[in-house]
Design a protein around this motif. Sequence first.
Motif, PDB file in Angstrom:
ATOM      1  N   HIS A 167      -7.925  -0.387   0.753  1.00  0.00           N
ATOM      2  CA  HIS A 167      -7.122   0.829   0.890  1.00  0.00           C
ATOM      3  C   HIS A 167      -7.772   1.952   0.091  1.00  0.00           C
ATOM      4  O   HIS A 167      -7.768   1.941  -1.134  1.00  0.00           O
ATOM      5  CB  HIS A 167      -5.696   0.559   0.379  1.00  0.00           C
ATOM      6  CG  HIS A 167      -4.739   1.673   0.680  1.00  0.00           C
ATOM      7  ND1 HIS A 167      -4.752   2.378   1.861  1.00  0.00           N
ATOM      8  CD2 HIS A 167      -3.718   2.203  -0.050  1.00  0.00           C
ATOM      9  CE1 HIS A 167      -3.783   3.286   1.857  1.00  0.00           C
ATOM     10  NE2 HIS A 167      -3.157   3.208   0.705  1.00  0.00           N
ATOM     11  N   PRO A 214      -4.433   1.486   5.224  1.00  0.00           N
ATOM     12  CA  PRO A 214      -5.111   0.265   4.789  1.00  0.00           C
ATOM     13  C   PRO A 214      -5.787  -0.465   5.942  1.00  0.00           C
ATOM     14  O   PRO A 214      -5.314  -0.435   7.082  1.00  0.00           O
ATOM     15  CB  PRO A 214      -3.976  -0.579   4.195  1.00  0.00           C
ATOM     16  CG  PRO A 214      -2.736  -0.054   4.840  1.00  0.00           C
ATOM     17  CD  PRO A 214      -2.970   1.407   5.044  1.00  0.00           C
ATOM     18  N   CYS A 218      -7.529  -6.884   2.056  1.00  0.00           N
ATOM     19  CA  CYS A 218      -6.918  -5.576   2.274  1.00  0.00           C
ATOM     20  C   CYS A 218      -7.695  -4.526   1.483  1.00  0.00           C
ATOM     21  O   CYS A 218      -7.819  -4.625   0.260  1.00  0.00           O
ATOM     22  CB  CYS A 218      -5.448  -5.595   1.836  1.00  0.00           C
ATOM     23  SG  CYS A 218      -4.614  -4.012   2.091  1.00  0.00           S
ATOM     24  N   CYS A 228       0.830  -1.208   0.000  1.00  0.00           N
ATOM     25  CA  CYS A 228       0.000   0.000   0.000  1.00  0.00           C
ATOM     26  C   CYS A 228       0.860   1.253   0.000  1.00  0.00           C
ATOM     27  O   CYS A 228       0.550   2.237  -0.676  1.00  0.00           O
ATOM     28  CB  CYS A 228      -0.946  -0.007   1.193  1.00  0.00           C
ATOM     29  SG  CYS A 228      -2.267  -1.238   1.081  1.00  0.00           S
TER      30      CYS A 228
END
Length: 205
Positions: A187, A168, A185, A24
């Motif tokens: 983000h 994230p 995940c 990220c």
Amino acid sequence: TREMIIHADLDSLSRVPELLGRGCRTLEQNLVIALITGNALTAIDGVALYDASHNNTGTGALDLESIAAGVAAMRKQTDPSGERLNVEAAFLLVPAALELKARQLLAPAAYYPAQSAGNDGPNIYQGQMAIYVDPRFDTASATQFHLVANPNRIPTIRYGYLEGESGPVIDPLETRDPDGVTLLCRHDFGVSLSDFRGFYRSTGA
């Protein structure tokens, strides 16, 4: 996977969030540098960052004279009423190919570059700017360099996250058939260029 859980390979499981976070951060950096090297539009006027009308571009390889030209151009930028802003360059952004030259030019006072016509005397820019080196700049050009103002002095790059999430968010999801754990995940990140007057670019040639 179930096999990893059974074998208690906890180190591998604990490293996954770290790798996701690193990914990220890399994504954020990619997006920021892509705006600069891609000459994206600025929020203040909807014109490309390095447009002739912005008076923030120049020529010359990385040396004291080309840095001085950029510093002067930034200081001469004006606000909508025509008043000089006297913007100071706080960061020198260079590709990896120019790292040695950049560090020599902005090194502590113990180092003095070879004197040449127009560069006589001490280097007044030593220690005056922070150096940011990134090989992603090499992809666009191995000779271009950028000067950027302190964002506390004038807006440069605007970025943000979804409200309530400063980075994230990783959620573990247990799965069946086959048994295991999936890490999701998410983000939410956005970035844009604010004001062209905080930037300067030299062609490096």
